[in-house]
Design a protein around this motif. Structure first.
Motif, PDB file in Angstrom:
ATOM      1  N   HIS A 191       0.954  -1.263   0.033  1.00  0.00           N
ATOM      2  CA  HIS A 191       0.135  -0.101   0.089  1.00  0.00           C
ATOM      3  C   HIS A 191       0.857   1.306  -0.218  1.00  0.00           C
ATOM      4  CE1 HIS A 191      -3.161   2.564   0.991  1.00  0.00           C
ATOM      5  NE2 HIS A 191      -2.438   3.100   1.707  1.00  0.00           N
ATOM      6  N   GLU A 192       1.722   1.147   0.974  1.00  0.00           N
ATOM      7  CA  GLU A 192       2.721   2.349   1.025  1.00  0.00           C
ATOM      8  C   GLU A 192       3.539   2.813  -0.101  1.00  0.00           C
ATOM      9  OE1 GLU A 192       2.918   4.563   3.313  1.00  0.00           O
ATOM     10  OE2 GLU A 192       1.388   3.550   4.453  1.00  0.00           O
ATOM     11  N   LEU A 193       3.928   1.707  -0.977  1.00  0.00           N
ATOM     12  CA  LEU A 193       4.703   1.932  -2.208  1.00  0.00           C
ATOM     13  C   LEU A 193       3.686   2.262  -3.362  1.00  0.00           C
ATOM     14  CD1 LEU A 193       7.374  -0.931  -2.045  1.00  0.00           C
ATOM     15  CD2 LEU A 193       7.711   1.396  -1.537  1.00  0.00           C
ATOM     16  N   LYS A 194       2.594   1.728  -3.230  1.00  0.00           N
ATOM     17  CA  LYS A 194       1.517   1.945  -4.540  1.00  0.00           C
ATOM     18  C   LYS A 194       1.385   3.421  -4.564  1.00  0.00           C
ATOM     19  CE  LYS A 194      -2.918   0.243  -6.231  1.00  0.00           C
ATOM     20  NZ  LYS A 194      -3.959  -0.557  -6.075  1.00  0.00           N
ATOM     21  N   THR A 195       1.041   4.144  -3.366  1.00  0.00           N
ATOM     22  CA  THR A 195       0.695   5.339  -3.180  1.00  0.00           C
ATOM     23  C   THR A 195       1.545   6.274  -4.004  1.00  0.00           C
ATOM     24  OG1 THR A 195      -0.396   5.163  -1.143  1.00  0.00           O
ATOM     25  CG2 THR A 195      -0.196   7.405  -1.883  1.00  0.00           C
ATOM     26  N   PRO A 196       2.855   6.398  -3.738  1.00  0.00           N
ATOM     27  CA  PRO A 196       3.713   7.508  -4.444  1.00  0.00           C
ATOM     28  C   PRO A 196       4.044   6.935  -5.792  1.00  0.00           C
ATOM     29  CG  PRO A 196       4.968   5.922  -2.993  1.00  0.00           C
ATOM     30  CD  PRO A 196       3.495   5.698  -2.574  1.00  0.00           C
ATOM     31  N   ILE A 197       3.899   5.407  -5.997  1.00  0.00           N
ATOM     32  CA  ILE A 197       4.031   5.039  -7.532  1.00  0.00           C
ATOM     33  C   ILE A 197       3.191   5.403  -8.312  1.00  0.00           C
ATOM     34  CG2 ILE A 197       4.403   2.989  -8.960  1.00  0.00           C
ATOM     35  CD1 ILE A 197       5.893   1.674  -6.852  1.00  0.00           C
ATOM     36  N   GLY A 198       1.842   5.246  -7.819  1.00  0.00           N
ATOM     37  CA  GLY A 198       0.738   5.855  -8.551  1.00  0.00           C
ATOM     38  C   GLY A 198       0.742   7.435  -8.769  1.00  0.00           C
ATOM     39  N   ALA A 199       0.969   8.118  -7.748  1.00  0.00           N
ATOM     40  CA  ALA A 199       1.012   9.313  -8.029  1.00  0.00           C
ATOM     41  C   ALA A 199       2.204  10.055  -9.168  1.00  0.00           C
ATOM     42  CB  ALA A 199       1.631  10.097  -6.612  1.00  0.00           C
ATOM     43  N   MET A 200       3.291   9.236  -8.991  1.00  0.00           N
ATOM     44  CA  MET A 200       4.439   9.449  -9.921  1.00  0.00           C
ATOM     45  C   MET A 200       3.876   9.364 -11.594  1.00  0.00           C
ATOM     46  SD  MET A 200       7.680   8.243  -7.791  1.00  0.00           S
ATOM     47  CE  MET A 200       8.577   8.408  -9.230  1.00  0.00           C
ATOM     48  N   ALA A 201       3.269   8.139 -11.544  1.00  0.00           N
ATOM     49  CA  ALA A 201       2.767   7.684 -12.790  1.00  0.00           C
ATOM     50  C   ALA A 201       1.596   8.754 -13.532  1.00  0.00           C
ATOM     51  CB  ALA A 201       1.989   6.421 -13.002  1.00  0.00           C
ATOM     52  N   LEU A 202       0.818   9.215 -12.665  1.00  0.00           N
ATOM     53  CA  LEU A 202      -0.398  10.284 -12.856  1.00  0.00           C
ATOM     54  C   LEU A 202       0.512  11.542 -13.273  1.00  0.00           C
ATOM     55  CD1 LEU A 202      -3.127  10.948 -13.445  1.00  0.00           C
ATOM     56  CD2 LEU A 202      -3.186  11.662 -10.974  1.00  0.00           C
ATOM     57  N   LEU A 203       1.384  11.781 -12.571  1.00  0.00           N
ATOM     58  CA  LEU A 203       2.151  13.279 -12.545  1.00  0.00           C
ATOM     59  C   LEU A 203       2.933  13.004 -14.148  1.00  0.00           C
ATOM     60  CD1 LEU A 203       3.502  13.869  -9.052  1.00  0.00           C
ATOM     61  CD2 LEU A 203       1.934  15.178 -10.508  1.00  0.00           C
ATOM     62  N   ALA A 204       3.603  11.821 -14.363  1.00  0.00           N
ATOM     63  CA  ALA A 204       4.279  11.767 -15.283  1.00  0.00           C
ATOM     64  C   ALA A 204       3.525  11.925 -16.683  1.00  0.00           C
ATOM     65  CB  ALA A 204       5.102  10.353 -15.440  1.00  0.00           C
ATOM     66  N   GLU A 205       2.186  11.439 -16.871  1.00  0.00           N
ATOM     67  CA  GLU A 205       1.161  11.143 -17.706  1.00  0.00           C
ATOM     68  C   GLU A 205       0.767  12.581 -18.030  1.00  0.00           C
ATOM     69  OE1 GLU A 205      -3.083   9.093 -18.668  1.00  0.00           O
ATOM     70  OE2 GLU A 205      -1.872   8.436 -17.267  1.00  0.00           O
ATOM     71  N   THR A 206       0.394  13.458 -16.936  1.00  0.00           N
ATOM     72  CA  THR A 206       0.038  14.711 -17.271  1.00  0.00           C
ATOM     73  C   THR A 206       1.212  15.740 -17.595  1.00  0.00           C
ATOM     74  OG1 THR A 206      -1.414  14.472 -15.328  1.00  0.00           O
ATOM     75  CG2 THR A 206      -0.950  16.734 -16.025  1.00  0.00           C
ATOM     76  N   PHE A 207       2.374  15.567 -17.111  1.00  0.00           N
ATOM     77  CA  PHE A 207       3.422  16.088 -17.694  1.00  0.00           C
ATOM     78  C   PHE A 207       3.608  15.963 -19.002  1.00  0.00           C
ATOM     79  CE2 PHE A 207       8.110  16.711 -18.303  1.00  0.00           C
ATOM     80  CZ  PHE A 207       8.254  18.090 -17.798  1.00  0.00           C
ATOM     81  N   GLN A 208       3.535  15.044 -19.721  1.00  0.00           N
ATOM     82  CA  GLN A 208       3.518  14.463 -21.120  1.00  0.00           C
ATOM     83  C   GLN A 208       2.661  14.909 -21.905  1.00  0.00           C
ATOM     84  OE1 GLN A 208       3.002  10.299 -21.843  1.00  0.00           O
ATOM     85  NE2 GLN A 208       4.523  10.507 -23.420  1.00  0.00           N
ATOM     86  N   ALA A 209       1.482  15.373 -21.320  1.00  0.00           N
ATOM     87  CA  ALA A 209       0.453  15.756 -22.222  1.00  0.00           C
ATOM     88  C   ALA A 209       0.234  17.456 -22.134  1.00  0.00           C
ATOM     89  CB  ALA A 209      -0.939  15.205 -21.487  1.00  0.00           C
ATOM     90  N   THR A 210       1.043  18.193 -21.334  1.00  0.00           N
ATOM     91  CA  THR A 210       1.056  19.348 -21.217  1.00  0.00           C
ATOM     92  C   THR A 210       2.276  20.111 -22.183  1.00  0.00           C
ATOM     93  OG1 THR A 210       0.923  21.436 -19.857  1.00  0.00           O
ATOM     94  CG2 THR A 210       2.623  19.675 -18.968  1.00  0.00           C
ATOM     95  N   ASP A 211       1.691  21.415 -22.467  1.00  0.00           N
ATOM     96  CA  ASP A 211       2.750  22.162 -23.234  1.00  0.00           C
ATOM     97  C   ASP A 211       3.044  23.408 -22.483  1.00  0.00           C
ATOM     98  OD1 ASP A 211       3.008  20.426 -25.493  1.00  0.00           O
ATOM     99  OD2 ASP A 211       1.094  21.364 -26.366  1.00  0.00           O
ATOM    100  N   ASP A 212       2.480  23.516 -21.478  1.00  0.00           N
ATOM    101  CA  ASP A 212       2.578  24.862 -20.601  1.00  0.00           C
ATOM    102  C   ASP A 212       3.892  24.877 -19.913  1.00  0.00           C
ATOM    103  OD1 ASP A 212       2.260  26.712 -18.718  1.00  0.00           O
ATOM    104  OD2 ASP A 212       0.345  26.973 -18.864  1.00  0.00           O
ATOM    105  N   LEU A 213       4.843  25.763 -19.985  1.00  0.00           N
ATOM    106  CA  LEU A 213       6.063  25.596 -19.239  1.00  0.00           C
ATOM    107  C   LEU A 213       5.855  25.688 -17.769  1.00  0.00           C
ATOM    108  CD1 LEU A 213       9.086  25.369 -19.762  1.00  0.00           C
ATOM    109  CD2 LEU A 213       9.250  27.795 -19.834  1.00  0.00           C
ATOM    110  N   GLU A 214       5.120  26.676 -17.338  1.00  0.00           N
ATOM    111  CA  GLU A 214       4.988  26.830 -15.843  1.00  0.00           C
ATOM    112  C   GLU A 214       4.245  25.639 -15.108  1.00  0.00           C
ATOM    113  OE1 GLU A 214       5.174  28.161 -12.230  1.00  0.00           O
ATOM    114  OE2 GLU A 214       6.057  28.862 -14.021  1.00  0.00           O
TER     115      GLU A 214
END
Length: 361
Positions: free
Chosen positions: A146-169
């Motif tokens: 459970h403890e590892l799943k939480t940050p790993i899931g967050a990192m996956a979501l952040l990476a996916e969002t980061f990949q989709a954005t063109d906004d530098l800020e």
């Protein structure tokens, strides 16, 4: 060659030999009975008619027992009856005590060389600690997942969002959050490795460790965190010339965890104090805070792995839920203990007690 003595005189030596063998056999049976009777494990032996032959010390508690032990007595009697009928059986039962116990009772028939049943035996084994360890292991695996799943899931979501954005800020904010989650994951892994190392080494290094060094290094490690939260650190007594035997890295890590927790759960401006008190053969490193305190219902569980009094606040401050478990294991590995006193809303005092090195005259 004579196969049987032909005269009364010839029979004398044979009778003496038979008598000696009989005495030896009787002595062997008595020795076996004494060995069984003095055993700490539960053993009950009956003859072919079900009459008790011998009962070990460990099984005496079930004779004419009451309450929880009476359940074990009933199981022993039932399995012995089944064994006399030729059935071998095993049964596990839980006694709710106090204390809570888990027992396994095994009933087996006793056969002679002709495979005739000449009696039965019941063996009672206490597997309480085994079941406790199994339960701790299951909980540990579930909690780690459970403890590892939480940050790993967050990192996956952040990476996916980061990949989709063109906004530098937006990208900078996502990258910063991704970095924080990676640091959190690294802290969990580091604490797991520390805990594993402490548990694996039952005997720690036995170096002479100045207590003042342990206090100074732990305070230095926590000071940046305390300054960032505007929490003063005060050293009332660093132990002076006092010395303990142990692993300096583990001791510094344990005190660092106590100080770090005190800082996390204190409000800005509230001082965190550390001090050493010396007894005749032990010394105590105490850490006092004036923070949110710990509810009485949680005091017995706070040293468990991944147990958090306030999960939301702990995660917000980067806690892994392993710090106090590490402190407990370090204390035990050094022949000491860690205790806590707390009043909800007023603060807590953690005390790390260790054997002190008493110098000769």
């Amino acid at each position: 060659m004579k196969l049987w003595p032909s005269t009364h005189e010839d029979l004398g030596p044979a009778l003496e030999e038979y008598r000696a063998l009989a005495l030896d056999a009787t002595a062997d049976r008595e020795r076996v009975a004494l060995a069984v009777a003095s055993a700490d494990v539960g053993i009950v032996v009956v003859d072919a008619q079900g009459r008790e032959v011998v009962r070990s010390l460990g099984a005496e508690r079930f004779r004419a027992a009451r309450h929880a032990d009476a359940l074990a007595h009933e199981v022993i009697e039932r399995l012995l009856r089944g064994a006399l009928a030729g059935e071998e059986a095993e049964e596990e039962l839980s006694l709710f005590g106090p204390p809570r116990e888990t027992l396994v009772v095994l009933g087996v028939p006793l056969r002679n060389t002709s495979m005739e049943i000449v009696g039965a035996a019941a063996y009672v084994r206490d597997i309480t600690e085994l079941r406790r360890v199994e339960s701790v292991r299951r909980d540990f695996v579930a909690n780690v997942s459970h403890e590892l799943k939480t940050p790993i899931g967050a990192m996956a979501l952040l990476a996916e969002t980061f990949q989709a954005t063109d906004d530098l800020e937006v990208g900078r904010r996502l990258a910063a959050q991704l970095h924080r989650e990676a640091e959190r994951l690294a802290r969990i892994v580091d604490d797991l490795l520390d805990l594993s190392e402490v548990e694996a080494h039952q005997r720690t290094a036995r170096d002479r460790v100045p207590v003042a060094r342990v206090v100074a290094e732990a305070v230095d490690r926590v000071r940046p965190h305390a300054l960032a939260r505007d929490i003063p650190l005060a050293v009332a007594d660093d132990g002076g010339d006092e010395v303990v035997l142990g692993d300096v890295r583990q001791l510094v890590g344990a005190l660092t965890n106590l100080l770090d927790n005190a800082v996390k759960y204190s409000d800005a401006g509230e001082v965190v104090e550390v001090g050493v008190t010396v007894g005749e053969d032990r010394l105590v490193i105490g850490v006092r805070d004036h923070g949110i305190g710990i509810p009485s219902r949680d005091l017995e569980r706070i040293f468990e792995r991944f147990y958090r009094v306030d999960p939301a606040r702990s995660r917000a401050t980067g806690g892994t839920g392993l710090g106090l478990a590490i402190v407990r294991h370090v204390a035990q590995a050094h022949g000491g203990e860690v205790t806590v006193e707390s009043i909800e809303g007023q603060g807590s005092v953690f005390r790390l007690s260790l054997p002190r090195v008493v110098e000769g005259p």
